[in-house]
Design a protein around this motif. Sequence first.
Motif, PDB file in Angstrom:
ATOM      1  N   TYR A 247      -5.396   0.514  -7.509  1.00 43.79           N
ATOM      2  CA  TYR A 247      -6.545   0.820  -6.664  1.00 43.79           C
ATOM      3  C   TYR A 247      -7.608   1.621  -7.426  1.00 43.79           C
ATOM      4  O   TYR A 247      -8.804   1.326  -7.362  1.00 43.79           O
TER       5      TYR A 247
ATOM      6  N   MET B 296      -9.221   1.208   1.708  1.00 49.76           N
ATOM      7  CA  MET B 296      -7.936   1.291   1.009  1.00 49.76           C
ATOM      8  C   MET B 296      -7.016   0.241   1.638  1.00 49.76           C
ATOM      9  O   MET B 296      -6.084   0.564   2.374  1.00 49.76           O
TER      10      MET B 296
ATOM     11  N   ARG C 203       0.875  -1.176   0.000  1.00 51.07           N
ATOM     12  CA  ARG C 203       0.000   0.000   0.000  1.00 51.07           C
ATOM     13  C   ARG C 203       0.910   1.223   0.000  1.00 51.07           C
ATOM     14  O   ARG C 203       1.486   1.586   1.015  1.00 51.07           O
TER      15      ARG C 203
END
Length: 791
Positions: A124, A339, A112
């Motif tokens: 994403y 996320m 991430r």
Amino acid sequence: MTSSIIAPYNFVPLSKKVFAPDWAYSVSQDVPLKDSVSGFIDLELTNHGDICVGARKDSQDRVVWARDPEDENRLVIPGSSVKGMLRNVLEIVSLARLTPESMYQNQKFWFRELFANSDYMKKYTSYKRRCGWLKYDDSTKEWKVRLSKNKHSLVKIFDDDLNKFLGLTGNDRILNFNSAKPNINDQDSAQEKYKKALKSRYRLDLNQKIKVSCIPVPPAGYTEGFDKADGSSVSLANAGDASDDSNLVGYVVFSNYRVADISTMADKAYSYVFPADNLSDPVTVDSCMVELFTGSSNSEAVQNTYKYLREHQNRELGIPVWAFLNKEDKVEALGFARMPRLVCEHDTQKVTAWHQTALETEWGLADECYFSLPEVMFGTVRKEFGQISLKSRISFSDMVSDQISSENFEDMSMVLNTPKPSFYNMYLEDCRSYSSGGVPPVATGFKRYRCQDCSTTGAKGKGAVTSTLEVLKKPNTVFKGRVMFHNLKREELGALLWCLSIGESFEGLGNSLYYHSLGHGKPYGLGAVQFKGITVKVADYESFDMTPLPTVELDALMESFADLMDKEFENIGAKNYVWRNSVQVEFLKSLARLHNDYATPGSLVYNDLKDFRKIRKAGLSVPGVARLSGSGNINRKISVDPSEKLKLEQLGEKYMGNVNYEERLKSADDTLDTNSYEAYLKLIEAQNEKRLEEKAKEAKLSEISCEVLRDFISKFNGNLEVLPSVVQAPDIRQFLMDMIKAPQVNDDDKVQLESILKSGWFSKFVNVSNKKNKDERKALVRQVKEKHGIQ
């Protein structure tokens, strides 16, 4: 703060040239190989400085040595430790493949990276994001997800409003960022937030609906639009309540720690409300996808969240998740955060497979069918094709020391941890990551700790991560042991001797510059050892005695191994390039020399933990790997000594090419009774089918109940038709003999069974299936027909 990565190890580059011995399928414990030798090696191992080869932890949680059961003053080094140490050396110098059973565990990684144009943000933003509910369907044995079709698909309820509604104050408050706990590891986890909500005045959990009024918040900057729960309107939902244009009925869903920047705390201080209605029909998702994001390959925080939600899920809907859909609306990933970390495109297997074969599809097959030299010598287990596993032809005794006084030991405390390949700056070349698109990154190679002239304790750690070692402080302690070898080719024995001396001539072995690393604490300079006092004896089958080999013969054996490896380079066109000057051998030898990394007090072993966030793109900073001849350091990019005037680019694809395993199999020994790769696979498949048929037959026989057996016994009178249909004539004798021994068969049954087995008619009955007894079979069939009046 340093701007580079500090590590006590370096990497020996992987070779794209893979050596697969063509005699692998001829190896046997019983049938001698041509010109093979058997015997033993008596040897001594001595330590240069501090060393700890731990066997267990004592009552004080110290890692302590193993002792001789008959003399507590003698230390023991397990033979398995010595074997593993030498096998690693052989894997490097024999250009071996990395295999799951030896050098690596196949690991998947997650990432991430929240900065513009990162691989993460590209991936994403390509997804459509939906909140939903994941549930396991017991009837179909499948995981299914129901996605939200509600107008209010992204509803945030902020901490102040939620705590006011739940009546939580002080330390009981739900906070997505707690300024009193700035450390990420101290922040409240998702399950802790669920537990706080459960202790509130409404005992809120995933089965308690709430109703909120939704206030639209338009997008601003990087923040997308969402609906904010009106704090003044939050209430428990009634049985008949449903969502509409301005209200949402749903469940409060918490996530783990979200952000560490206190300046943005107010923007991130919220949880979610997942809709309870207007959901899609259940959509089946791959169980591998669920295992991927909840299993051991993901972070501990995600695993803990999954475990809690699985035990406290919504009775009707299941577990709240975020689903990520591609352009065709197919679910491609799941997460507990909006996320979340996403799985990297490449894993350790892909990276290594690309480097050594360039074809991932061949990698799994290679793990089962092909052998490197260490596997041929030290043995290996094949999981799928177990019949081609190899047993080790080399065994190691434990190595036992002379008597050691207690004053020669000292407790040393240090932080020990296994470096993880997830930190790609160290384990991948060119600072590419496992998430890089397209062609996989290049593996850095075999990790090796630099042997050190002296030790250090490094930085002090907290008690939970600090290990205490019982360290032997007496240099040049002698440990004696024996290595037994059986049916080794001369080149294989030469390879073993090469690994013991790291290529040093046995004439001058007492003054060797090279050391092995053994035991615990290698990052802190412990464990530099050498082999000395090596004597080799081989079996003489004419005199039935053991014949010692002179040192000149030991050197000749090592030379035969070196010639074998040199020939491998000649086979790919590198006639002027010799293996003994290869980058693999040079790197290994250079790292095996004594280094002085800790000569200066306070020398760093690793970076401080706080530094790692700021050096994500830094390169690995270690002392240069010195060239053994001439000046300068070894260049990882050039695999040829410049003095040979032959650079890597001149070799081109000939050096970078791979072993043609099919040709290797064709030239294998006739013991396989096949001369092609395709025929070999068919042979394996046929053997597997035969085993399955045998298992099916056994399963059918076991289905016969005692009642059927007793019915057979009571009616048996030379009558073929009373035989249970699942039992064929060749099987009946063994079947009846097994039933005699069965505990559920009574004494009367046993008498009847023994009588049948001894009868002359039964012998004829069993032989009826024999094709040679055609006349007898016809007579028995005729007898049955006459008995029953059949024409």
